[in-house]
Design a protein around this motif. Structure first.
Motif, PDB file in Angstrom:
ATOM      1  N   CYS A 546       8.757  -7.649   3.705  1.00  0.00           N
ATOM      2  CA  CYS A 546       8.669  -6.289   4.239  1.00  0.00           C
ATOM      3  C   CYS A 546       7.302  -5.673   3.940  1.00  0.00           C
ATOM      4  O   CYS A 546       6.732  -4.975   4.787  1.00  0.00           O
ATOM      5  CB  CYS A 546       9.778  -5.424   3.640  1.00  0.00           C
ATOM      6  SG  CYS A 546      11.427  -5.842   4.256  1.00  0.00           S
ATOM      7  N   SER A 547       6.784  -5.933   2.750  1.00  0.00           N
ATOM      8  CA  SER A 547       5.458  -5.416   2.407  1.00  0.00           C
ATOM      9  C   SER A 547       4.401  -5.992   3.337  1.00  0.00           C
ATOM     10  O   SER A 547       3.483  -5.285   3.775  1.00  0.00           O
ATOM     11  CB  SER A 547       5.128  -5.753   0.948  1.00  0.00           C
ATOM     12  OG  SER A 547       6.023  -5.099   0.070  1.00  0.00           O
ATOM     13  N   ILE A 550       4.727  -4.302   6.728  1.00  0.00           N
ATOM     14  CA  ILE A 550       4.191  -2.941   6.703  1.00  0.00           C
ATOM     15  C   ILE A 550       2.668  -2.961   6.723  1.00  0.00           C
ATOM     16  O   ILE A 550       2.015  -2.118   7.360  1.00  0.00           O
ATOM     17  CB  ILE A 550       4.725  -2.178   5.476  1.00  0.00           C
ATOM     18  CG1 ILE A 550       6.244  -1.924   5.648  1.00  0.00           C
ATOM     19  CG2 ILE A 550       3.986  -0.857   5.267  1.00  0.00           C
ATOM     20  CD1 ILE A 550       6.938  -1.472   4.388  1.00  0.00           C
ATOM     21  N   TYR A 560      10.385  -0.694   6.354  1.00  0.00           N
ATOM     22  CA  TYR A 560      10.568   0.260   5.258  1.00  0.00           C
ATOM     23  C   TYR A 560      12.023   0.284   4.797  1.00  0.00           C
ATOM     24  O   TYR A 560      12.317   0.283   3.595  1.00  0.00           O
ATOM     25  CB  TYR A 560      10.148   1.665   5.704  1.00  0.00           C
ATOM     26  CG  TYR A 560       8.655   1.861   5.831  1.00  0.00           C
ATOM     27  CD1 TYR A 560       7.861   2.024   4.698  1.00  0.00           C
ATOM     28  CD2 TYR A 560       8.050   1.893   7.078  1.00  0.00           C
ATOM     29  CE1 TYR A 560       6.481   2.211   4.821  1.00  0.00           C
ATOM     30  CE2 TYR A 560       6.677   2.080   7.202  1.00  0.00           C
ATOM     31  CZ  TYR A 560       5.903   2.225   6.076  1.00  0.00           C
ATOM     32  OH  TYR A 560       4.542   2.409   6.191  1.00  0.00           O
ATOM     33  N   ARG A 563      12.896  -2.925   2.990  1.00  0.00           N
ATOM     34  CA  ARG A 563      12.285  -2.980   1.667  1.00  0.00           C
ATOM     35  C   ARG A 563      13.032  -2.064   0.704  1.00  0.00           C
ATOM     36  O   ARG A 563      13.187  -2.377  -0.482  1.00  0.00           O
ATOM     37  CB  ARG A 563      10.808  -2.604   1.735  1.00  0.00           C
ATOM     38  CG  ARG A 563      10.084  -2.852   0.404  1.00  0.00           C
ATOM     39  CD  ARG A 563       8.585  -2.854   0.560  1.00  0.00           C
ATOM     40  NE  ARG A 563       8.037  -1.519   0.820  1.00  0.00           N
ATOM     41  CZ  ARG A 563       6.726  -1.261   0.863  1.00  0.00           C
ATOM     42  NH1 ARG A 563       5.847  -2.237   0.666  1.00  0.00           N
ATOM     43  NH2 ARG A 563       6.301  -0.038   1.122  1.00  0.00           N
ATOM     44  N   GLU A 579      11.269   4.736  -0.199  1.00  0.00           N
ATOM     45  CA  GLU A 579      11.253   3.979   1.051  1.00  0.00           C
ATOM     46  C   GLU A 579      12.101   4.663   2.107  1.00  0.00           C
ATOM     47  O   GLU A 579      11.732   4.738   3.287  1.00  0.00           O
ATOM     48  CB  GLU A 579      11.775   2.549   0.829  1.00  0.00           C
ATOM     49  CG  GLU A 579      10.883   1.689  -0.022  1.00  0.00           C
ATOM     50  CD  GLU A 579       9.518   1.474   0.596  1.00  0.00           C
ATOM     51  OE1 GLU A 579       9.385   1.554   1.824  1.00  0.00           O
ATOM     52  OE2 GLU A 579       8.564   1.254  -0.168  1.00  0.00           O
ATOM     53  N   THR A 582      10.275   7.648   3.548  1.00  0.00           N
ATOM     54  CA  THR A 582       9.201   7.212   4.449  1.00  0.00           C
ATOM     55  C   THR A 582       9.774   6.777   5.792  1.00  0.00           C
ATOM     56  O   THR A 582       9.243   7.107   6.856  1.00  0.00           O
ATOM     57  CB  THR A 582       8.421   6.044   3.822  1.00  0.00           C
ATOM     58  OG1 THR A 582       7.903   6.462   2.567  1.00  0.00           O
ATOM     59  CG2 THR A 582       7.281   5.617   4.733  1.00  0.00           C
ATOM     60  N   ALA A 583      10.886   6.042   5.717  1.00  0.00           N
ATOM     61  CA  ALA A 583      11.494   5.553   6.954  1.00  0.00           C
ATOM     62  C   ALA A 583      12.002   6.707   7.798  1.00  0.00           C
ATOM     63  O   ALA A 583      11.842   6.729   9.018  1.00  0.00           O
ATOM     64  CB  ALA A 583      12.637   4.596   6.627  1.00  0.00           C
TER      65      ALA A 583
END
Length: 634
Positions: A546-547, A550, A560, A563, A579, A582-583
């Motif tokens: 996931c990182s 992103i 996001y 993760r 997370e 942010t999502a």
């Protein structure tokens, strides 16, 4: 006298003038279209599509009495190119002067006898390019056979009449010869199967040679089962052979030469083998680079090219060697007759013949050495289970009676594609795959020298699945034009998605991993692999994927969310909450599946509401504190 332009300027404001002009222009357009349709109708009404030089009927050998098996070709009809000997007939070689200066044949060509023995009936001889020195199928003496698929365009050659006879359903199959593409090209242009056997496996006795190092006798058919039966009869193959795994390889650099979108072809083949057993996932390669590394004697034939795409210099050199070899052997075979008879030839044929006759050949041994190295090169690549996938032709056929005909670049591309099997002696089958922009399209399968049964069995095994996929793809939106690796990676991603939906998590991870190897810059592949890792409980790997996703795509909401799920499972609750926030900031009016805890029970809810309602829902259910989200792959 007033000029027309002056009249128009003087009366430009008069609307009646413009009505007259409009009617006149429309009348001219209608007249032109009427003439075009009339010409097309005349062409289509030519007897037997102009495919035959002469018609007759030679009955097959009698069926042997029991317990002998039934003749494999019983009830089928076939035609032969006017290059094969028939007892008591003159073999014309596509030119009246050749026919005039040669006697009737005293024996039957070996290959024709073999077909008659297997129960087929011969019904005529077909038109060909003069002296087999062309790839367009045109013949100024006997007329150009009419391509049933595209009546105003050339049928391809040199075995044009045989291809047309099959495509027009005048016969069940037909014989032709292939030296530098003379079966494969007309098969592609006419939308039928074309088979070039391994060099030397079918007897050439009773066929006029053009270039013995390249000449093969092959066949056309509309049906893969007929092609399979005829191929067995020509090669006298055993009916049973142990089944082997099959390994398909796409020559990406050759698909770059084709005007037909390669994505559709690759998609159809990959989907087709996905429905069959015994096929490995297709691989991709740069064939030109492989040949450059494995055919050392070719280096002296490289030339700098500005008209072809990068990476084709070795392929161009192979095609150049092939043409030189053909010319040298044609000169050896026919120089005496050409100089003594001085035959009347079409301008383009005459040019080819004069070049062949007048060229001094000083590197003959090297030409034959390259041919041997090329065969070893392809044998090393294909081994006993490999099939090379290439486009059959690069360009669509040009119009009949076109002044320019094939450009030098088009001819170069055609010979590059024909040169792979031509110079290696490998067997090749042209497979029709429907149409693109009204033009028949095809793909070719090539296997190692001597693997004819393996190749014919593969085509028969795959074709119904190929047809099914062609039907599906024809209803899809056009494919974007991207490179070969991108196409393969997308297909692998789809396979990964299918495995994911089938809860085959490990298999899904493997597919996504292969897609990433081909294209490591696509955030979706990492994000989807993370989803599979989450299902397997591999939370650290999921977080890393996931990182990476992103870093490649800052707006990838699913990355996001996934993760956050991974970090929650690793007990990093604060980071998980961050997370989630942010999502949420990135969510528009999309549908997501939120898994949340409600009074100690896990529940799932689909949300497709505006951002405010999504935040309210998450706040009410403590999603910001501890949460888990599963979003299905793209």
């Amino acid at each position: 006298m007033t000029k027309p332009l002056g009249l128009i300027k003087a009366h430009a404001s008069n609307p009646k003038l413009w009505v007259v002009i409009g009617v006149t222009v429309a009348g001219i357009a209608v007249l032109a279209e009427t003439r075009r349709r009339r010409r097309k109708a005349v062409l289509m009404n030519r007897e037997d599509f102009g495919a035959f030089v002469e018609r007759f009927e030679i009955l097959p050998f009698p069926q042997p009495p029991p317990p002998a098996a039934k003749q494999s070709l019983y009830g089928l009809t076939f035609a032969i190119e006017d290059i094969f000997d028939l007892k008591d007939y003159v073999t014309g070689f596509g030119n009246p002067d050749w026919r005039r200066t040669h006697d009737v044949a005293e024996k039957m060509a070996v290959v024709v006898t073999a077909l008659l023995k297997n129960g087929a009936t011969c019904v005529g001889k077909t038109v060909m390019d003069e002296l087999a020195m062309g790839i367009t199928g045109e013949n100024m003496h006997y007329g150009t056979p009419i391509n049933p698929q595209m009546s105003l365009f050339v049928p391809g050659g040199s075995s044009s009449g045989s291809a047309v006879a099959v495509a027009a359903e005048l016969v069940d199959f037909a014989l032709g010869t292939d030296t530098i593409g003379c079966i494969r090209i007309p098969a592609a242009f006419c939308g039928i199967f074309g088979y070039r056997p391994s060099h030397g496996t079918v007897s050439m006795i009773g066929a006029i040679p053009n270039s013995q190092s390249l000449d093969t006798i092959g066949c056309f058919a509309r049906d893969p089962s007929v092609l399979h039966r005829v191929g067995h009869a020509l090669l006298q193959l055993n009916a049973v052979e142990p089944r082997r795994a099959r390994r398909l390889m796409f020559a990406d650099d050759l698909f770059q030469l084709s005007k037909v979108p390669k994505q559709k072809t690759e998609y159809v083949i990959s989907k087709a083998i996905g429905n069959l057993s015994g096929y490995q996932l297709p691989k991709h390669m740069n064939l030109g680079q492989y040949i450059a590394s494995n055919v050392p004697s070719l280096k002296g034939f490289y030339e700098e090219s500005t008209n072809l795409q990068n990476g084709t210099s070795a392929l161009k050199a192979i095609s150049s060697v092939m043409v030189s070899l053909q010319r040298y052997e044609f000169k050896t075979n026919h120089e005496e007759w050409i100089k003594s008879v001085k035959p009347k030839l079409a301008p383009d044929v005459s040019n080819h013949v004069l070049v062949a006759i007048n060229t001094k050949y000083e590197n003959i041994k090297t030409l034959y050495k390259i041919r041997s190295e090329m065969r070893a090169c392809l044998q090393s690549l294909l081994k006993d289970d490999g099939i090379l996938v290439i486009p059959t032709v690069s360009d669509p056929p040009f119009k009949l009676n076109a002044k320019k005909g094939y450009s030098t670049e088009s001819r170069d591309r055609a010979f590059i594609l024909s040169g792979i099997a031509g110079m290696s002696g490998c067997c090749q089958v042209t497979i029709p795959l429907g149409k693109h922009d009204g033009c028949p399209i095809s793909v070719s399968f090539i296997s190692y020298h001597g693997a004819d049964k393996f190749l014919l069995d593969t085509v028969l095994d795959m074709y119904s699945s190929l047809q099914e996929q062609v039907g599906i793809v024809s209803n899809l939106a056009p494919f974007p034009d991207t490179n070969g690796n991108m196409d393969a990676s997308e297909l692998l991603k789809e396979k990964g998605n299918a495995a994911f939906k089938g809860k085959q998590w490990n298999k899904a991870v493997n597919y996504y991993t292969e897609a990433i190897k081909l294209n490591g810059t696509n955030a979706t592949y990492y994000c989807n692999r993370a989803a599979a890792y989450l299902e397997l409980g591999c939370f650290q790997q999921a977080e890393e994927d996931c990182s990476k996703a992103i870093s490649l795509d800052k707006k990838n909401v699913k990355a996001y969310l996934r993760r956050g799920t991974a970090r929650e499972s690793l007990l990093f609750y604060k980071e998980a909450a961050q997370e989630n926030g942010t999502a949420l900031l990135k969510i528009q009016s999309k549908v997501y599946f939120f898994q949340y805890t409600h009074f100690g029970q896990k529940k799932t809810r689909k949300i497709g509401e505006p951002l405010g309602l999504c935040i309210a829902f998450c706040s009410n259910h403590c999603i910001l504190k501890v949460f888990s989200v599963h979003v299905f792959p793209y």
